[in-house]
Design a protein around this motif. Structure first.
Motif, short mmCIF file in Angstrom:
data_model
loop_
_atom_site.label_atom_id
_atom_site.label_comp_id
_atom_site.label_asym_id
_atom_site.label_seq_id
_atom_site.Cartn_x
_atom_site.Cartn_y
_atom_site.Cartn_z
N ARG B 575 0.85 -1.19 0.00
CA ARG B 575 0.00 0.00 0.00
C ARG B 575 0.89 1.25 0.00
NH1 ARG B 575 -3.43 -3.62 1.84
NH2 ARG B 575 -5.58 -3.10 1.33
N GLU B 576 0.24 2.39 -0.25
CA GLU B 576 0.97 3.68 -0.26
C GLU B 576 1.62 3.96 1.10
OE1 GLU B 576 -0.65 7.57 -1.41
OE2 GLU B 576 -1.98 6.36 -2.69
N SER B 577 0.95 3.48 2.14
CA SER B 577 1.44 3.78 3.49
C SER B 577 2.51 2.78 3.96
CB SER B 577 0.27 3.74 4.47
OG SER B 577 -0.37 2.47 4.38
N GLU B 578 2.90 1.85 3.07
CA GLU B 578 3.84 0.80 3.49
C GLU B 578 5.15 0.89 2.72
OE1 GLU B 578 0.79 -2.84 4.55
OE2 GLU B 578 1.22 -2.46 2.45
N LYS B 579 6.20 0.48 3.41
CA LYS B 579 7.52 0.47 2.77
C LYS B 579 8.22 -0.81 3.20
CE LYS B 579 10.91 3.40 3.75
NZ LYS B 579 11.34 4.69 4.27
N LEU B 580 8.78 -1.56 2.24
CA LEU B 580 9.48 -2.80 2.57
C LEU B 580 10.83 -2.45 3.20
CD1 LEU B 580 8.66 -5.77 2.03
CD2 LEU B 580 10.31 -5.76 0.15
N THR B 581 11.12 -3.00 4.36
CA THR B 581 12.40 -2.67 4.99
C THR B 581 13.35 -3.86 5.04
OG1 THR B 581 11.41 -3.11 7.15
CG2 THR B 581 11.48 -0.81 6.45
N ALA B 582 12.80 -5.07 4.88
CA ALA B 582 13.68 -6.25 4.87
C ALA B 582 12.96 -7.41 4.18
CB ALA B 582 14.04 -6.65 6.30
N GLY B 583 13.72 -8.32 3.59
CA GLY B 583 13.14 -9.52 2.97
C GLY B 583 12.58 -9.26 1.58
N THR B 584 11.74 -10.16 1.14
CA THR B 584 11.20 -10.08 -0.23
C THR B 584 9.69 -10.06 -0.17
OG1 THR B 584 12.98 -11.61 -0.73
CG2 THR B 584 11.42 -11.17 -2.52
N TRP B 585 9.10 -9.19 -0.97
CA TRP B 585 7.64 -9.10 -1.04
C TRP B 585 7.15 -10.20 -1.98
CZ3 TRP B 585 3.73 -7.18 1.47
CH2 TRP B 585 2.48 -7.09 0.87
N ILE B 586 6.28 -11.03 -1.48
CA ILE B 586 5.74 -12.12 -2.35
C ILE B 586 4.28 -11.81 -2.62
CG2 ILE B 586 5.29 -14.61 -2.49
CD1 ILE B 586 7.71 -14.93 -0.55
N PRO B 587 3.94 -11.51 -3.88
CA PRO B 587 2.56 -11.06 -4.15
C PRO B 587 1.52 -12.18 -4.10
CG PRO B 587 3.93 -10.85 -6.14
CD PRO B 587 4.81 -11.41 -5.06
N ARG B 588 1.87 -13.34 -4.57
CA ARG B 588 0.84 -14.39 -4.69
C ARG B 588 1.48 -15.76 -4.55
NH1 ARG B 588 -4.05 -15.86 -6.80
NH2 ARG B 588 -4.83 -13.72 -6.91
N VAL B 589 0.82 -16.71 -3.91
CA VAL B 589 1.26 -18.11 -3.93
C VAL B 589 0.04 -18.99 -4.16
CG1 VAL B 589 3.31 -17.89 -2.46
CG2 VAL B 589 1.11 -18.30 -1.41
N GLU B 590 0.31 -20.14 -4.61
CA GLU B 590 -0.81 -21.06 -4.88
C GLU B 590 -1.41 -21.54 -3.57
OE1 GLU B 590 -2.22 -21.64 -7.81
OE2 GLU B 590 -0.78 -20.07 -8.41
#
Lengths: 240, 833
Positions: B575-590
């Motif tokens: 979201r606009e209010s969020e910022k990734l600070t560590a690790g990997t963003w995973i959008p979708r998994v089965e």
């Protein structure tokens, strides 16, 4: 410097001052009249309670008489309010008091400048320093009154009295708070500057020796003018 | 001798005494009120909870819960609370409420207060609902009006005024509505996954020790994730809260007392200066140093005693005003009793401080030499002797001791004492700097009256230090309060500008999602964000069950974080209010992938002590789900939009029981009302939060808090003004002398008045500007370090403060100098003798 000599600078006519307290009234000055030409010197003497201070106050416009008139430098003080009298004092009068009456929060030079500053005049510092040097205080310009001796304070007061080049100087027991030697020096300064500037002088004193230095002497007793050496007959004067 | 010596200065000395009266009055009022609060908590302990024991849960009670609750015995009442919407059909108004459905004899102690009084019985019999009085006023509704809650249409049977143990202030965010529990089903609002709080309220038979009972069942309570409240806990929590309130008020009152002490010290200093010739004469006549000192100490003690007496009487009067000042924060009735112990304690503190500040300048008396009969010192000797240093140290220690006694943690006490001394120190330093600067800046070419007024800032016997400290402190306190309040509100409001979201619809069931979104668009608004919400609890962290972590007394993870119900979401994007600070963003998994990747907010990750790669097992409404932390996010919680501690990729949670939230923007109150009506008409279970309304309510609450603080700060301001009056009057004799002399030398009355006016204007201006500068620094420090918000103070309060303080100083100065310019010049000759 004596261009106006001969003109009357101060004229007191039939001055009476009465203080009332409830039903009782006290006449401290009764029908006193005299006049003083420009450049002349006058000493007012008399015992305590004779009305010397009251007369000085009325002549200098510090108070209004119950009856009678005072003309100072040609202006009738009777028709003026206190602010009007203050203006006349500022323009024509200088004062020297027994207890110096310097403003304790101002330095020597600032005290000297006050009369002209009240008129809104600018650039007067050189004149104030010159006057202070003349009375021997060239090294004490930035000192506060409490940092000066009594004699030095009185000399600051003299410098202040002359800063506005007054036509008339009132001095109330100018040596009353000083030792003989210091008093003598102060009187020298006073008369020297008076002479140099052609100022008329009204001096109130108990000190007859000092009074004798004045060209004229008037004596008060019980509110009455009992002697005026300048009136030509030295006797009782001005009483009705 | 002390009595005879005071003859000429008695009236002036009495005025100086008034400087400490206000501070002592504040301490006495707060002290006595504090004891009254404690007594009230003691006496009304059970009414604070309304029951002997309360057990709550965020999920509907299961049969296992029910069996446990039954085993506890006692009389039981049930309450289910959740947010919902109320509709007033007569006016068409809708509003988010806190719906409380109740059954049973709760409250067992104390009573629900309603108007008319019989309304409580009527709601219990199912005849209608009790509605918060403020809500009825908001919509112009009256008893007897029809209201709709979900699918239920009922009547208002009474206006709710008071619930035992609850404050009015925080009920204004979501007004309370009481409904009989048996009516709840007809609202159709409570569904699976609804955000509700379930409570059982117990009245235990005589002789049952509830604290022991709870301790005995603690393990079971933890295992069942049940929260507990007992009378003792409530009493302790509330007692602590009230103590905080009382101690805070006390500390603010203490500032006024200290300021008064500074005023007294300054006044005594002037008094001592005037008495030096008398002391010198006494010394010449054979009076010993200590006898001379004792004369003035007796005067000081008498003054202090009188100040304390008057202050104590005034304080007892002010005590009656305090309950009204804090009424919205005190959840019980406070009987107005006078606690003489507290009065004596406050009076003793006041007297001690007053005595310390009196002794400090009085010590100079000991050094008056008989020689001073002949020559009075120009300035008081500046160097302090060991007795004066000792007094200063004692005063400093008293401040620290008072602060430590009136704060919970010693760090806070030292912080307060240090802060106070720093404020005094900075103000004193600034005024010294100003004096030094004024001495250098002579304003050449300016008119005499202005130079004369300006010069009074630095000249001997100036009052600059005293006035800058006293008026500056008052300005500093009030303005810091004003700016902090504005900064907090602005921070909240800043998110409302432009196209930011300001209305949230929640509790939307999956089958209503499309419909609600369409409704929003039909009403001309955009759907700015929407999210599914799946509620879950922690089951284990890195293989350790939560119960075990909770039981571990050395465990660092806080109980609230372990026990809480997490509202999580699934999202393919940040979201606009969020910022990734560590690790990997995973959008979708089965669906079916285990462990499920998960993103944690970095703050909660820190609280729980988990990091990237750690395994966390969740209890998703009875189903365990194994997850791994694959990323950490920083979240800007101040943004009005759905924000989450836990975010899952799209896929695995798609079938979990969820409800939805939808965020939009309304442009006006009318538009907001229209949308709320439309939504509630078609989807009664959906609730709407209008952020503008919440902000307005928060503004009111902050306003109430600020009022209480301002009320106490006014004691400091009042003391500051008294110090000003005392300072002006103490310098009056000098002013009169100067004025007469200036008049003799030809000054008009107007010129004398203008000099006074400039002097007070300069002093007021300096004090105000210093206060404003300190407030600016203080508010900025609070904003940046305490509240962690951007600081952009509005200038208007500063301008008003400068104008106000300067105007007040000039007015007070001129009033206190009344008559100075009108003394007849002849007095100069009379004073000659």
């Amino acid at each position: 410097m004596r261009g106006t000599e001969g003109q009357v600078i101060l004229a007191a006519e039939h001055l009476t001052k009465t203080y009332r307290s409830g039903e009782r009234s006290l006449d401290v000055l009764r029908d006193v009249s005299f006049s003083l030409p420009s450049g002349e010197t006058l000493a007012i003497v008399g015992p305590s309670g004779s009305g010397k201070t009251t007369l000085l106050g009325l002549c200098a416009g510090l108070d209004a008489p119950t009856q009678g008139t005072v003309r100072l430098a040609g202006e009738d003080l009777g028709g003026m309010d206190e602010d009007g009298r203050a203006r006349v004092r500022n323009l024509h009068v200088g004062f020297v008091f027994q207890s110096f009456q310097l403003i304790p929060t101002l330095t020597a030079i600032e005290n000297v400048m006050v009369p002209l500053e009240l008129r809104g005049e600018r650039g007067i510092e050189p004149e104030a320093s010159r006057l202070l040097r003349e009375v021997g205080l060239g090294e004490r310009l930035g000192h506060y009154p409490a940092q000066l001796s009594g004699g030095e304070q009185q000399r600051v007061a003299i410098a202040r009295a002359f800063i506005n080049r007054p036509k008339l100087l009132f001095a109330d027991e100018p040596t009353g708070n000083l030792d003989t030697e210091t008093g003598r020096k102060v009187v020298e300064s006073l008369f020297r500057m008076n002479e140099a500037m052609g100022t008329a002088l009204v001096l109130v004193t108990h000190d007859l020796e000092l009074a004798r230095r004045a060209g004229r002497l008037i004596r008060l007793r019980g509110g009455l003018l009992v002697e005026d050496s300048g009136s030509g007959h030295g006797g009782r004067m001005g009483t009705s | 001798m002390a009595w005879r010596d005071s003859r000429a200065s008695r009236r002036r000395l009495l005025l100086f005494t008034s400087c400490i009266v206000v501070g002592i009055a504040a301490l006495v009022a707060v002290g006595s009120f504090g004891r009254a609060l404690e007594n009230a908590i003691e006496q009304q302990a059970k009414a604070l909870l309304g029951a002997d024991l309360s057990i709550g849960s965020r999920v509907r009670f299961t049969p296992e819960h029910e069996a446990f609750l039954s085993s506890l015995g006692g009389e039981q009442a049930r309450e289910i609370t959740f947010s919902s919407m109320i509709v007033f059909p007569r006016s068409g108004g809708t509003r988010l409420i806190q719906l409380r459905s109740l059954e049973g004899g709760f409250p067992y102690y104390g009573a629900i207060e309603a108007d008319p009084p019989e309304a409580e019985a009527q709601f219990r019999s199912g005849s209608g609902v009790l509605v918060e009085e403020s809500l009825l006023l908001q919509f112009g509704a009256v008893v007897g009006d029809e209201v709709r809650i979900g699918s239920l249409t009922t009547r208002v049977v009474g206006a709710l005024r008071k619930v035992p143990g609850e404050t009015v202030a925080f009920a204004t965010i979501a007004p309370r509505v009481y409904l009989r529990l048996s009516e709840l089903a007809s609202t159709g609002l409570l569904r699976e996954g609804s955000l509700a709080r379930y409570r059982v309220l117990f009245r235990m038979p005589e002789g049952v020790n509830v604290t022991e009972l709870v301790a005995e069942h603690q393990e079971r309570l933890d295992a069942l994730r049940l929260s507990v409240a007992t009378v003792a806990q409530r009493q302790e929590d509330l007692g602590q809260a009230m103590r905080n309130l009382y101690q805070f008020l006390n500390l603010v009152g203490f500032v006024a007392l200290l300021l008064g002490g500074v005023g007294i010290a300054s006044a005594i200093q002037v008094h001592v200066k005037q008495k030096i010739p008398t002391v010198a004469v006494l010394r010449c006549l054979g009076c010993s140093v200590w006898e001379a000192f004792a004369i003035y100490v007796v005067q000081g003690v008498a003054l202090g005693g009188l100040g304390v007496l008057v202050g104590a009487i005034a304080g007892l009067g002010i005590q009656h005003a305090l309950p009204r000042v804090v009424a919205d924060f005190v959840p019980f009735d406070v009987a107005m009793t006078v606690s003489w112990g507290a009065v004596v304690e406050a009076a003793a503190v006041g007297f001690g401080i007053c005595l310390g500040f009196t002794l400090l300048p009085l010590m100079a008396i000991r050094r008056v030499a008989p020689l001073e009969v002949l020559r009075v010192a120009f300035e008081p000797r500046r160097r302090l002797d060991r007795f004066q240093w000792g007094t200063i140290v004692l005063l400093g220690l008293s401040v620290v001791a008072f602060a430590l006694a009136h704060t919970r943690r010693w760090q806070d006490g030292l912080g307060f004492a240090g802060g106070l001394m720093l404020a005094f120190g900075v103000l004193a330093l600034v005024s010294r700097g100003v004096i030094a600067a004024a001495r250098r800046v002579r304003l050449p070419g300016w008119p005499f009256v202005i130079r004369q007024g300006w010069a009074s800032v630095h000249r001997p016997n100036n009052r600059t230090l005293l006035l800058v400290v006293s008026l500056g402190l008052g300005t500093f306190l009030l303005l810091t309060l004003q700016w902090t309040q504005t900064t907090l509100l602005r921070q909240l409001i800043s998110g409302q500008e432009g196209n930011r979201a300001n209305a949230i619809l929640f509790d939307i069931q999956p089958d209503q999602r499309e419909g609600v979104a369409a409704l929003v668009r039909e009403n001309g608004m955009k759907v700015l964000d929407e999210a599914p919400i799946v509620t879950m609890r922690l089951k284990s962290i890195r293989g350790r069950p939560v119960e075990e972590i909770l039981a571990d007394t050395d465990g660092k993870a806080p109980g609230w974080a372990l026990r809480r119900e997490f509202r999580t979401t699934t999202s393919e994007t940040l979201r606009e209010s969020e910022k990734l600070t560590a690790g990997t963003w995973i959008p979708r998994v089965e669906p079916g992938v285990e462990p499920v990747p998960m993103s944690l907010e970095e703050g909660i990750a820190k609280e729980l002590g988990v990091g990237l790669g750690d395994e966390v097992v969740w209890d998703v409404q009875g189903v365990p789900v194994r997850t791994t932390v694959t990323s950490l996010r920083e979240v800007d919680w101040r943004r009005v939009q759905p924000n989450f501690f836990v975010v899952f990729p799209a896929g695995p949670m798609d079938d979990a029981p969820a409800f939805h939230v939808l965020v939009t923007r309304v442009e006006s109150a009318e538009e907001s009302a229209r949308l709320q009506r439309a939504v509630v008409d078609r989807y009664p279970n959906v609730s709407a939060v209008d952020i503008t309304l919440v902000l307005r309510t928060l503004d009111q609450i902050l306003g109430k808090i600020a009022f209480a603080i301002r009320f106490m700060a006014m004691f400091t301001v009042a003391t500051g003004l008294l110090v000003l009056v005392a300072a002006v009057l103490s310098g009056r004799w000098q002013r009169v002398r100067e004025s007469i002399l200036l008049r003799v030398l030809g000054a008009s009355r107007r010129q004398v008045l203008r000099i006074l006016l400039v002097e007070y204007a300069v002093l007021g201006l300096l004090a105000a500007v210093t206060g404003v500068a300190l407030a600016l620094a203080g508010s900025a420090a609070l904003a940046v370090w305490v509240f962690q918000v951007a600081f952009a103070p509005p200038l208007a309060p500063a301008v008003w403060a400068i104008l106000g303080v300067t105007g007040l100083t000039v007015a007070t100065g001129l009033i206190a100098s009344r008559g100075v310019a009108t003394h007849p010049p002849l007095e100069i000759l009379r004073s000659e003798g």
